[in-house]
Design an enzyme around this catalytic site. Structure first.
Site, PDB file in Angstrom:
ATOM      1  N   ASP A 250       0.997  -1.113   0.020  1.00 42.48           N
ATOM      2  CA  ASP A 250       0.064  -0.064   0.036  1.00 42.48           C
ATOM      3  C   ASP A 250       0.803   1.434   0.089  1.00 42.48           C
ATOM      4  O   ASP A 250       1.461   1.217   0.850  1.00 42.48           O
ATOM      5  CB  ASP A 250      -0.921   0.144   1.121  1.00 42.48           C
ATOM      6  CG  ASP A 250      -1.937   1.255   1.325  1.00 42.48           C
ATOM      7  OD1 ASP A 250      -1.714   2.089   0.723  1.00 42.48           O
ATOM      8  OD2 ASP A 250      -2.772   1.253   2.014  1.00 42.48           O
ATOM      9  N   ASN A 276       1.647   5.922 -10.130  1.00 41.63           N
ATOM     10  CA  ASN A 276       0.346   5.843 -11.154  1.00 41.63           C
ATOM     11  C   ASN A 276      -0.957   5.540 -10.206  1.00 41.63           C
ATOM     12  O   ASN A 276      -2.001   5.844 -10.305  1.00 41.63           O
ATOM     13  CB  ASN A 276       0.412   4.924 -12.147  1.00 41.63           C
ATOM     14  CG  ASN A 276      -0.832   4.226 -12.548  1.00 41.63           C
ATOM     15  OD1 ASN A 276      -1.514   4.878 -13.437  1.00 41.63           O
ATOM     16  ND2 ASN A 276      -1.387   3.076 -11.979  1.00 41.63           N
ATOM     17  N   ALA A 277      -0.618   4.941  -9.029  1.00 41.29           N
ATOM     18  CA  ALA A 277      -1.719   4.483  -8.021  1.00 41.29           C
ATOM     19  C   ALA A 277      -2.539   5.691  -7.558  1.00 41.29           C
ATOM     20  O   ALA A 277      -1.977   6.818  -7.387  1.00 41.29           O
ATOM     21  CB  ALA A 277      -1.049   3.784  -6.826  1.00 41.29           C
ATOM     22  N   LYS A 283     -17.459  13.095  -2.998  1.00 40.30           N
ATOM     23  CA  LYS A 283     -18.465  13.679  -2.135  1.00 40.30           C
ATOM     24  C   LYS A 283     -18.427  14.794  -2.458  1.00 40.30           C
ATOM     25  O   LYS A 283     -17.221  15.420  -2.188  1.00 40.30           O
ATOM     26  CB  LYS A 283     -18.435  13.147  -0.823  1.00 40.30           C
ATOM     27  CG  LYS A 283     -18.645  11.566  -0.347  1.00 40.30           C
ATOM     28  CD  LYS A 283     -20.001  11.552   0.226  1.00 40.30           C
ATOM     29  CE  LYS A 283     -20.286  10.127   0.658  1.00 40.30           C
ATOM     30  NZ  LYS A 283     -21.058   9.206  -0.523  1.00 40.30           N
ATOM     31  N   LEU A 285     -18.185  18.525  -0.804  1.00 40.98           N
ATOM     32  CA  LEU A 285     -17.307  19.008   0.651  1.00 40.98           C
ATOM     33  C   LEU A 285     -18.174  18.990   1.827  1.00 40.98           C
ATOM     34  O   LEU A 285     -17.703  18.575   2.952  1.00 40.98           O
ATOM     35  CB  LEU A 285     -16.600  20.342   0.189  1.00 40.98           C
ATOM     36  CG  LEU A 285     -15.482  20.583   1.190  1.00 40.98           C
ATOM     37  CD1 LEU A 285     -14.431  19.483   1.314  1.00 40.98           C
ATOM     38  CD2 LEU A 285     -14.943  22.070   1.032  1.00 40.98           C
ATOM     39  N   ALA A 286     -19.404  19.519   1.499  1.00 40.67           N
ATOM     40  CA  ALA A 286     -20.409  19.526   2.475  1.00 40.67           C
ATOM     41  C   ALA A 286     -20.563  18.074   3.294  1.00 40.67           C
ATOM     42  O   ALA A 286     -20.736  17.913   4.561  1.00 40.67           O
ATOM     43  CB  ALA A 286     -21.604  20.011   2.172  1.00 40.67           C
ATOM     44  N   TYR A 341     -10.067  14.606  -4.613  1.00 36.43           N
ATOM     45  CA  TYR A 341      -9.275  14.126  -5.720  1.00 36.43           C
ATOM     46  C   TYR A 341      -8.523  15.375  -6.319  1.00 36.43           C
ATOM     47  O   TYR A 341      -7.224  15.345  -6.819  1.00 36.43           O
ATOM     48  CB  TYR A 341     -10.288  13.556  -6.632  1.00 36.43           C
ATOM     49  CG  TYR A 341      -9.411  12.759  -7.825  1.00 36.43           C
ATOM     50  CD1 TYR A 341      -8.958  11.671  -7.903  1.00 36.43           C
ATOM     51  CD2 TYR A 341      -9.530  13.560  -9.240  1.00 36.43           C
ATOM     52  CE1 TYR A 341      -8.197  10.865  -8.894  1.00 36.43           C
ATOM     53  CE2 TYR A 341      -9.076  12.935 -10.365  1.00 36.43           C
ATOM     54  CZ  TYR A 341      -8.533  11.641 -10.147  1.00 36.43           C
ATOM     55  OH  TYR A 341      -7.835  11.148 -11.207  1.00 36.43           O
ATOM     56  N   THR A 376     -11.182   3.067 -18.318  1.00 35.18           N
ATOM     57  CA  THR A 376     -10.719   2.046 -17.398  1.00 35.18           C
ATOM     58  C   THR A 376     -11.851   1.880 -16.521  1.00 35.18           C
ATOM     59  O   THR A 376     -12.692   2.412 -16.346  1.00 35.18           O
ATOM     60  CB  THR A 376      -9.501   2.820 -16.572  1.00 35.18           C
ATOM     61  OG1 THR A 376     -10.017   4.047 -15.810  1.00 35.18           O
ATOM     62  CG2 THR A 376      -8.412   3.333 -17.469  1.00 35.18           C
TER      63      THR A 376
HETATM   64  P1  NAD Z   1      -7.729   2.281 -11.568  1.00 34.04           P
HETATM   65  O1  NAD Z   1      -8.684   2.502 -10.467  1.00 34.04           O
HETATM   66  O2  NAD Z   1      -8.105   1.472 -12.924  1.00 34.04           O
HETATM   67  O3  NAD Z   1      -6.314   1.707 -11.076  1.00 34.04           O
HETATM   68  C1  NAD Z   1      -5.618   2.130 -10.056  1.00 34.04           C
HETATM   69  C2  NAD Z   1      -4.772   1.175  -9.460  1.00 34.04           C
HETATM   70  O4  NAD Z   1      -4.055   1.609  -8.280  1.00 34.04           O
HETATM   71  C3  NAD Z   1      -5.609  -0.105  -8.984  1.00 34.04           C
HETATM   72  O5  NAD Z   1      -4.601  -1.115  -9.522  1.00 34.04           O
HETATM   73  C4  NAD Z   1      -5.620  -0.114  -7.521  1.00 34.04           C
HETATM   74  O6  NAD Z   1      -5.393  -1.006  -6.912  1.00 34.04           O
HETATM   75  C5  NAD Z   1      -4.137   0.794  -7.535  1.00 34.04           C
HETATM   76  N1  NAD Z   1      -4.170   1.398  -6.147  1.00 34.04           N
HETATM   77  C6  NAD Z   1      -4.933   2.193  -5.453  1.00 34.04           C
HETATM   78  N2  NAD Z   1      -4.627   2.368  -3.998  1.00 34.04           N
HETATM   79  C7  NAD Z   1      -3.612   1.897  -3.893  1.00 34.04           C
HETATM   80  C8  NAD Z   1      -2.529   1.824  -2.783  1.00 34.04           C
HETATM   81  N3  NAD Z   1      -2.941   2.556  -1.906  1.00 34.04           N
HETATM   82  N4  NAD Z   1      -1.453   1.210  -3.036  1.00 34.04           N
HETATM   83  C9  NAD Z   1      -1.133   0.840  -4.116  1.00 34.04           C
HETATM   84  N5  NAD Z   1      -1.718   0.821  -5.207  1.00 34.04           N
HETATM   85  C10 NAD Z   1      -3.011   1.345  -5.228  1.00 34.04           C
HETATM   86  O7  NAD Z   1      -7.387   3.750 -12.147  1.00 34.04           O
HETATM   87  P2  NAD Z   1      -6.781   4.211 -13.549  1.00 34.04           P
HETATM   88  O8  NAD Z   1      -7.966   4.682 -14.294  1.00 34.04           O
HETATM   89  O9  NAD Z   1      -5.817   3.015 -14.100  1.00 34.04           O
HETATM   90  O10 NAD Z   1      -6.041   5.430 -13.273  1.00 34.04           O
HETATM   91  C11 NAD Z   1      -4.684   5.439 -12.907  1.00 34.04           C
HETATM   92  C12 NAD Z   1      -3.938   6.663 -12.602  1.00 34.04           C
HETATM   93  O11 NAD Z   1      -4.448   7.673 -13.775  1.00 34.04           O
HETATM   94  C13 NAD Z   1      -4.826   7.309 -11.267  1.00 34.04           C
HETATM   95  O12 NAD Z   1      -3.596   7.976 -10.542  1.00 34.04           O
HETATM   96  C14 NAD Z   1      -5.902   8.100 -11.570  1.00 34.04           C
HETATM   97  O13 NAD Z   1      -6.129   9.340 -10.708  1.00 34.04           O
HETATM   98  C15 NAD Z   1      -5.032   8.800 -12.822  1.00 34.04           C
HETATM   99  N6  NAD Z   1      -6.238   9.361 -13.742  1.00 34.04           N
HETATM  100  C16 NAD Z   1      -7.016   8.508 -14.651  1.00 34.04           C
HETATM  101  C17 NAD Z   1      -8.249   9.085 -15.412  1.00 34.04           C
HETATM  102  C18 NAD Z   1      -8.982   7.806 -15.986  1.00 34.04           C
HETATM  103  O14 NAD Z   1      -9.571   8.624 -16.940  1.00 34.04           O
HETATM  104  N7  NAD Z   1      -8.974   6.682 -15.798  1.00 34.04           N
HETATM  105  C19 NAD Z   1      -7.964  10.138 -15.626  1.00 34.04           C
HETATM  106  C20 NAD Z   1      -7.223  11.026 -15.144  1.00 34.04           C
HETATM  107  C21 NAD Z   1      -6.172  10.691 -14.096  1.00 34.04           C
END
Ligand code: NAD
Length: 435
Positions: A250, A276-277, A283, A285-286, A341, A376
């Site tokens: 994590d 990338n995670a 929600k 903010l309120a 976020y 995704t």
């Molecule tokens: P996703 O939810 O499909 O995958 C995210 C991955 O991160 C998952 O495998 C999850 O288990 C892992 N993860 C979550 N918390 C974790 C932790 N504490 N430790 C380790 N791993 C953890 O998301 P995605 O759509 O593939 O997005 C990937 C990145 O791109 C994210 O940072 C997201 O904010 C960003 N993003 C995505 C989009 C989109 O349209 N999909 C748009 C803008 C930004």
């Protein structure tokens, strides 16, 4: 045409032309048209192009029968007010020759205190011009982007060829209306003597993370994929096919940094780390409970900062290393229900900007990628109408794919991207949100 597509067509979102994406056969177009808004062509651009496997066509008159797949507009030589007219004429006269899926790239000088008011004004004008053009040519799945050359980037041909290659190839199909700046070019170092570079990708079990891991494997990296316990099977499967290493961790745990330092020691240091995670916990903010606020900030931002701090303190990122953080379009534009976020993702943009100077000494670059709507699990969770609108509300009229983000990571992670740091590249098809 599906029922959904028919419905959105009636709303004014016609079915888009599919984006041509990269495969080893379609890297760069055979011919690149290079036109200048003045009489002379910038020698750095010419030299940079000579390093690429493509023919350069320099005269608009050679175009009559040919269609253009890649067009560079050299706008580095601002002369006087007439330069605006030259810009108009040079681009306008080539537009009817443009293929679908064509790439337009404008190269110009970055604004700077050393430039005069007229030059700086012209540089800024190019942003509006390029974004508008991107919206016009987007209907044909074509893109328009800008590379700015900063004052200190003398001999910029060394640094220009890789970004030119990226923007003219189908690796950047979902990037439009964006700018990148070539900074000082003294960051190039000899590639490390290691036979295999080590890349770490957090959140590699699915979505964008697994696409990044897979693309980096194709580039020859040994990939360490990280994800949380509930993703163990998925992560193991991904990493097995990539002959990489799975690590259940994590990223927001207190000991995440020290665990990664130990891992780096076992591998002779990391060459690329992709933060990338990420999570959304939406929600207003309120109604936002403190735990959802804190969890989002912890995973999306604070863990990135803590892990980098631990790795850098122990010199666990090799010289010439690359750090890439995932931001988001919503961090730029804001989104109701996403104060947590957007706060974390906007912070990432500020973080890479301010870490840049600190890391330049060690010849490490740090950049962010801000995806727009990417298909995704994260976007699958959106309500139907928001999702369907979200994927269409950009210049290219369609959602991006995880591979589009993975291509951008591979580009910024390349050793030849040494002059790009502290910047955020949007991979969003020029989404109307936040542009
Ligand atoms: P996703 O939810 O499909 O995958 C995210 C991955 O991160 C998952 O495998 C999850 O288990 C892992 N993860 C979550 N918390 C974790 C932790 N504490 N430790 C380790 N791993 C953890 O998301 P995605 O759509 O593939 O997005 C990937 C990145 O791109 C994210 O940072 C997201 O904010 C960003 N993003 C995505 C989009 C989109 O349209 N999909 C748009 C803008 C930004």
């Amino acid at each position: 045409m599906s029922l959904t597509n028919k419905f959105f067509s009636l709303l004014g979102f016609p079915e888009p032309i599919s984006l041509k994406r990269f495969n080893s056969k379609n890297s760069l177009p055979e011919n690149v048209v290079l036109l200048s808004i003045s009489k002379q062509i910038n020698s750095n651009i010419e030299q940079a192009l000579l390093q690429l496997p493509t023919n350069i066509i320099k005269s608009a008159s050679d175009l009559t029968e040919k269609s253009i797949a890649a067009l560079i507009i050299d706008a580095t030589n601002y002369i006087d007010e007439s330069s605006y007219q030259q810009l108009y004429l040079t681009v306008k006269n080539t537009l009817r020759h443009l293929d679908s899926n064509a790439k337009i790239l404008i190269i110009a000088h970055a604004q700077s205190p050393n430039k005069n008011v007229d030059e700086n004004t012209f540089s800024q004008s190019l942003i509006g011009f390029s974004k508008s053009l991107a919206k016009e040519v987007g209907r044909k799945a074509s893109t328009t982007n800008i590379i700015f050359i900063a004052d200190e980037a003398h001999d910029s041909h060394l640094a220009l060829s890789n970004p030119i290659n990226f923007f003219l190839s189908s690796k950047s199909s979902f990037i439009s209306g964006q700018t990148l700046t070539i900074n000082a070019v003294n960051n190039l170092i000899n590639p490390p003597s290691k036979t295999k570079k080590i890349a770490v990708v957090t959140g590699a079990g699915q979505g964008i993370g697994s696409a990044i891991a897979s693309r980096l494997f194709d580039e020859g990296y040994f990939v360490i994929g990280i994800d949380i316990e509930p993703m163990k099977i998925q992560l193991t499967n991904v990493m097995k096919t990539l002959q990489g290493e799975s690590v259940i961790l994590d990223v927001s745990a207190n000991d995440a940094g020290s665990k990664l330092v130990t891992l780096a020691k076992q591998h002779g240091g990391f060459d690329l780390i992709v933060h990338n995670a990420g999570i959304t916990r939406d929600k207003t903010l309120a109604k936002m409970p403190e735990n959802l606020w804190q969890q989002t900030l912890n995973i999306n931002l604070l863990s990135v900062m803590r892990i980098n701090k631990a790795l850098l303190m122990e010199q666990s990122i090799n010289q010439g290393g690359r750090i890439i953080c995932l931001s988001s379009m919503n961090g730029i534009a804001g989104q109701g229900g996403q104060t947590n976020y957007a706060c974390s993702k906007a912070a990432i943009i500020g973080y890479v900007k301010s870490m840049n100077t600190k890391l330049a000494r060690e010849k490490i670059t740090i950049n962010a990628i801000a995806p727009g709507f990417i298909e995704t699990q994260m976007t699958k969770k959106m309500p139907f109408f928001t999702r369907e609108m979200g994927r269409r509300m950009n210049a290219l009229g369609q959602g991006g794919l995880p591979i589009d983000v993975a291509e951008a990571v591979t580009f910024l992670g390349d050793e030849l991207s040494f002059a790009i740091s502290g910047q955020t590249l949007r991979v969003c098809g020029l989404n109307i949100i936040g542009t």
